[in-house]
Design an enzyme around this catalytic site. Sequence first.
Site, PDB file in Angstrom:
ATOM      1  N   ASP A  16      -1.163   0.608  -4.253  1.00 15.25           N
ATOM      2  CA  ASP A  16      -0.924   0.780  -2.809  1.00 15.25           C
ATOM      3  C   ASP A  16       0.160  -0.145  -2.287  1.00 15.25           C
ATOM      4  O   ASP A  16      -0.035  -0.876  -1.305  1.00 15.25           O
ATOM      5  CB  ASP A  16      -2.215   0.531  -2.022  1.00 15.25           C
ATOM      6  CG  ASP A  16      -3.404   1.308  -2.565  1.00 15.25           C
ATOM      7  OD1 ASP A  16      -3.204   2.451  -2.999  1.00 15.25           O
ATOM      8  OD2 ASP A  16      -4.526   0.768  -2.543  1.00 15.25           O
ATOM      9  N   GLU A 190      -3.314  10.551   3.343  1.00 14.64           N
ATOM     10  CA  GLU A 190      -3.658   9.144   3.567  1.00 14.64           C
ATOM     11  C   GLU A 190      -2.391   8.304   3.417  1.00 14.64           C
ATOM     12  O   GLU A 190      -1.288   8.820   3.326  1.00 14.64           O
ATOM     13  CB  GLU A 190      -4.724   8.708   2.547  1.00 14.64           C
ATOM     14  CG  GLU A 190      -4.284   8.932   1.095  1.00 14.64           C
ATOM     15  CD  GLU A 190      -5.366   8.637   0.078  1.00 14.64           C
ATOM     16  OE1 GLU A 190      -6.239   7.809   0.353  1.00 14.64           O
ATOM     17  OE2 GLU A 190      -5.321   9.235  -1.016  1.00 14.64           O
TER      18      GLU A 190
END
Length: 534
Positions: A16, A190
């Site tokens: 991420d 997302e």
Amino acid sequence: MSDVIHNPILAGFNPDPSICRVGDDYYLATSTFEWYPGVQIHHSRDLANWELVTRPLNRASQLDMRGNPDSCGIWAPCLSYADGLFWLVYTDMKRYEGNFKDGHNYVVTAPRIEGPWSDPVYLNSSGFDPSLFHDTDGRKWLINLQWDYRQREGRDRFGGIVLQQYDPEQCRLVGDITNIFAGTELKLTEGSHLYWRDGWYHLLVAEGGTGYQHAVTMARSKTLTGPYEVHPNNPLLTSRDDPENPLQRSGHADLVDSPEGDTYLVHLCSRPLPGTRLSPMGRETAIQRVEWGEDGWLRLANGGNTPALKVAVSGVTQKPPAQEEHYDFETDTLPGAFQWLRTPYPERLFSLTERPGYLRLFGRESVGSWFEQALVARRQDSIHCSAETTLTFEPEDIQQFAGLIAYYNRFKFHYLAVTLNDAGDKVLSIISCLDDWPNGNLSIAEEGIRIEPDATIRLGLDIHARELCFRYAQGDQPWQSIGPALDAGLLSDEGSGRAHGYFTGNFLGMAAHDISGRGTPADFQAFCYRRAPL
């Protein structure tokens, strides 16, 4: 080789990625999930060579993950710089299994990347992957996935990207909440980031889930609240249609411009073991060069939409990692490579001063505890590697054990541990949990190898792709193997008895457990980690 960056740029569990540049300095933040302290921030001047500079969430007032389940904790931080401050937003995920998600979003700030970092300001709990956008008019906007707990035919529970203004004076969100992007047919939308360029708001999101269908989607709008039109060649980046690419699961990205005006995209990826879909090193961080086309859309500089293992960047010389890293525990602070699990009170788990030159672990709860577990470990970042440590430990009964561990989570580990047998003999045994979810049944060697009382013992492990072998030596004696070759593949995101896997990576380290509650100490003299050539 000069003028080439080899991917990944952050090897081992570093997912991420969020990147920002301040002057000539690049800063890259990645998720840490249940490992403490929270968030890793690396620094670079050339995008090729990175150094860990801080883990900013390092005290109880900022982060307490005791009780967080496996693969919860810190999800998807976003790092930015504005108004003379670094801004870090993140999710502390308390539950993610089932229809509901309990994730709380916060922001912390600091005048320098090293800190001091502020106590957190609570933002919301409507969904995960928060991102802070600093608009050209000075206003700040929080965007995050909105979670929809309802199970409905034809729709997933990723309810779109919502936007709300953040007021830094009031330290809270204000105004209306607007759903600005519902996602594409790739679904599972997302990991959103917003950018302003050439009269357009550009929205970058992750889609397809963080497995082998993962992808990066891009959309744009003339107005902040939309509607957003999707990239004509979507997805911008994915490995989903290229199963032979060494960088799989590519997605969840962020953008940065160099001082020269070039644009780069950092993204997560994984490197499965050859011939498998097993990733013990977890999700790592890679980089791609991207270019803005005449039509105002962003595309990979190498053409297509699949990630490149090698990225051309002029004037760069990427240094290979050291073949060996040796830690003597001679200082009173834990070496930066190591982390522990969940708790903001490490003094309950270990000490570097009670016995100088040693890392003393205090036996706490069982291996896999979500609350207080004395386990100090570092990431596996090479397919072939080894680890060694030297242990002094005097258990008093079978409920006390300590040793060398390869740990993914409470259901997936291999543990070479010193303990006692029923006869009161000090023995060395292998304890494994072979991914038997939800039972978590242990595999324990019936007969342990007897160890001399008061003897120092050396413990080692060797990982060669999917095979893990333990070894040991008493005193100055030569190494001896112990036990069969074990499956290192189960220590991976995908090596799971569950339908949807986990999100971290394999760690190698030292552990002490005392389920009697007496806190029996174990002393570790040095730890060595070696990377072997691929």
